[in-house]
Write an enzyme that holds these catalytic residues in place. Structure first.
Site, PDB file in Angstrom:
ATOM      1  N   HIS A  17       0.788  -1.334  -0.004  1.00 56.25           N
ATOM      2  CA  HIS A  17       0.032  -0.032  -0.110  1.00 56.25           C
ATOM      3  C   HIS A  17       0.793   1.325   0.121  1.00 56.25           C
ATOM      4  O   HIS A  17       0.650   2.264  -0.515  1.00 56.25           O
ATOM      5  CB  HIS A  17      -0.895  -0.028   1.325  1.00 56.25           C
ATOM      6  CG  HIS A  17      -1.846  -0.968   1.442  1.00 56.25           C
ATOM      7  ND1 HIS A  17      -2.045  -1.771   2.514  1.00 56.25           N
ATOM      8  CD2 HIS A  17      -2.818  -1.519   0.385  1.00 56.25           C
ATOM      9  CE1 HIS A  17      -3.059  -2.418   2.391  1.00 56.25           C
ATOM     10  NE2 HIS A  17      -3.447  -2.529   1.110  1.00 56.25           N
ATOM     11  N   LYS A  41     -18.041  -5.467   6.731  1.00 56.67           N
ATOM     12  CA  LYS A  41     -16.842  -6.250   6.940  1.00 56.67           C
ATOM     13  C   LYS A  41     -16.524  -6.224   8.583  1.00 56.67           C
ATOM     14  O   LYS A  41     -16.865  -5.295   9.126  1.00 56.67           O
ATOM     15  CB  LYS A  41     -15.785  -5.726   6.216  1.00 56.67           C
ATOM     16  CG  LYS A  41     -15.872  -6.190   4.842  1.00 56.67           C
ATOM     17  CD  LYS A  41     -14.602  -5.689   4.114  1.00 56.67           C
ATOM     18  CE  LYS A  41     -14.408  -6.179   2.620  1.00 56.67           C
ATOM     19  NZ  LYS A  41     -13.076  -5.538   1.892  1.00 56.67           N
ATOM     20  N   ARG A  91      -2.026  -6.250  -8.546  1.00 53.67           N
ATOM     21  CA  ARG A  91      -0.816  -7.109  -7.967  1.00 53.67           C
ATOM     22  C   ARG A  91      -0.640  -7.935  -9.164  1.00 53.67           C
ATOM     23  O   ARG A  91       0.217  -8.279  -9.727  1.00 53.67           O
ATOM     24  CB  ARG A  91      -1.015  -7.583  -6.733  1.00 53.67           C
ATOM     25  CG  ARG A  91      -0.792  -6.678  -5.439  1.00 53.67           C
ATOM     26  CD  ARG A  91      -1.399  -7.350  -4.377  1.00 53.67           C
ATOM     27  NE  ARG A  91      -2.743  -7.618  -4.462  1.00 53.67           N
ATOM     28  CZ  ARG A  91      -3.737  -8.169  -3.546  1.00 53.67           C
ATOM     29  NH1 ARG A  91      -3.215  -8.095  -2.252  1.00 53.67           N
ATOM     30  NH2 ARG A  91      -4.821  -8.487  -3.716  1.00 53.67           N
ATOM     31  N   SER A 129      -3.135  -7.532   3.040  1.00 53.13           N
ATOM     32  CA  SER A 129      -3.124  -7.432   4.435  1.00 53.13           C
ATOM     33  C   SER A 129      -3.613  -8.857   4.908  1.00 53.13           C
ATOM     34  O   SER A 129      -3.197  -9.439   6.161  1.00 53.13           O
ATOM     35  CB  SER A 129      -4.361  -6.574   4.653  1.00 53.13           C
ATOM     36  OG  SER A 129      -3.921  -5.213   4.214  1.00 53.13           O
TER      37      SER A 129
HETATM   38  O1  PNS Z   1      -8.582  -2.602   0.286  1.00 58.49           O
HETATM   39  P1  PNS Z   1      -9.976  -3.169  -0.299  1.00 58.49           P
HETATM   40  O2  PNS Z   1     -10.866  -3.969   0.786  1.00 58.49           O
HETATM   41  O3  PNS Z   1      -9.631  -4.062  -1.522  1.00 58.49           O
HETATM   42  O4  PNS Z   1     -10.897  -1.989  -0.754  1.00 58.49           O
HETATM   43  C1  PNS Z   1     -12.053  -2.195  -1.265  1.00 58.49           C
HETATM   44  C2  PNS Z   1     -12.870  -0.813  -1.617  1.00 58.49           C
HETATM   45  C3  PNS Z   1     -12.789  -0.012  -0.255  1.00 58.49           C
HETATM   46  C4  PNS Z   1     -12.120   0.205  -2.559  1.00 58.49           C
HETATM   47  C5  PNS Z   1     -14.394  -1.163  -1.898  1.00 58.49           C
HETATM   48  O5  PNS Z   1     -14.866  -1.963  -1.197  1.00 58.49           O
HETATM   49  C6  PNS Z   1     -15.414   0.212  -1.985  1.00 58.49           C
HETATM   50  O6  PNS Z   1     -14.896   1.129  -2.694  1.00 58.49           O
HETATM   51  N1  PNS Z   1     -16.010   0.149  -0.886  1.00 58.49           N
HETATM   52  C7  PNS Z   1     -17.001   1.331  -0.608  1.00 58.49           C
HETATM   53  C8  PNS Z   1     -18.642   0.832  -1.249  1.00 58.49           C
HETATM   54  C9  PNS Z   1     -18.645   1.218  -2.845  1.00 58.49           C
HETATM   55  O7  PNS Z   1     -18.256   2.505  -3.319  1.00 58.49           O
HETATM   56  N2  PNS Z   1     -18.968   0.103  -3.579  1.00 58.49           N
HETATM   57  C10 PNS Z   1     -19.386   0.362  -4.940  1.00 58.49           C
HETATM   58  C11 PNS Z   1     -18.009   0.181  -5.635  1.00 58.49           C
HETATM   59  S1  PNS Z   1     -17.735  -1.567  -5.736  1.00 58.49           S
END
Ligand code: PNS
Length: 158
Positions: A17, A41, A91, A129
């Site tokens: 990150h 989550k 990745r 993570s």
């Molecule tokens: O680190 P991560 O868990 O891969 O990040 C995922 C994240 C936070 C970018 C994604 O879950 C997110 O954007 N969540 C907010 C809800 C949202 O906007 N959902 C619509 C897009 S999928």
């Protein structure tokens, strides 16, 4: 002027990150890390703990990078921050499908916001993570994966 958000769970922040955040600074004038506060989550670390670990690592090294938490949609967080770009790290090909879906949904919700992907440094292409938490849980050495402050927090937590 490019204002980028770099959203994620950061549970906890890893060197992967940090590498993406550093490189985001090369493309954007402003970079804001958005830590998702997601009630669906169950992260190991609270939102406050995740923000603090980012402040103690990325924030200390790059005071220009802002660190915020957000709830709800990433596009709404982007609007609130006045951002016009989402940065995400890729990745491997296994990340692609999920990232493509998110980018397309976000584009539908807010077309003024672009998503761009930075290829993870090969050094960190295996790192997540979740893997770090698993290795830490069984007492493995995680010093190559996370900064020492994060390592210490993981040891306390597990
Ligand atoms: O680190 P991560 O868990 O891969 O990040 C995922 C994240 C936070 C970018 C994604 O879950 C997110 O954007 N969540 C907010 C809800 C949202 O906007 N959902 C619509 C897009 S999928």
């Amino acid at each position: 002027m490019i204002t980028a958000i770099y959203p994620g769970s950061f549970d906890p922040v890893t060197y992967g990150h940090i590498d993406i955040a550093e490189r985001a600074l090369r493309i954007a004038d402003r970079v804001i890390i958005g830590v998702l506060n997601n009630s669906e989550k169950t992260p190991l670390f609270s939102t406050e703990e995740r923000v603090k670990m980012l402040q103690d690592t990325v924030g200390k090294k790059y005071p220009d990078i802002k660190i915020e938490s957000f709830s709800g949609l990433t596009v709404d967080f982007a609007k609130e921050m006045g951002a016009n770009l989402i940065i995400r790290g890729l990745r491997a090909v296994t990340d692609y499908e999920y990232e493509l879906q998110m980018a397309q949904i976000n584009y539908k919700l807010y077309p003024e916001l672009e998503t761009t992907f930075l290829m993870s440094n090969i050094k960190y292409s295996f790192l997540s993570s979740s893997i770090v938490k698993e290795v830490a849980k069984y007492g493995g050495d995680i010093s190559h994966f996370v900064p020492s402050v994060v390592e210490q927090k993981l040891r306390e937590k597990l």
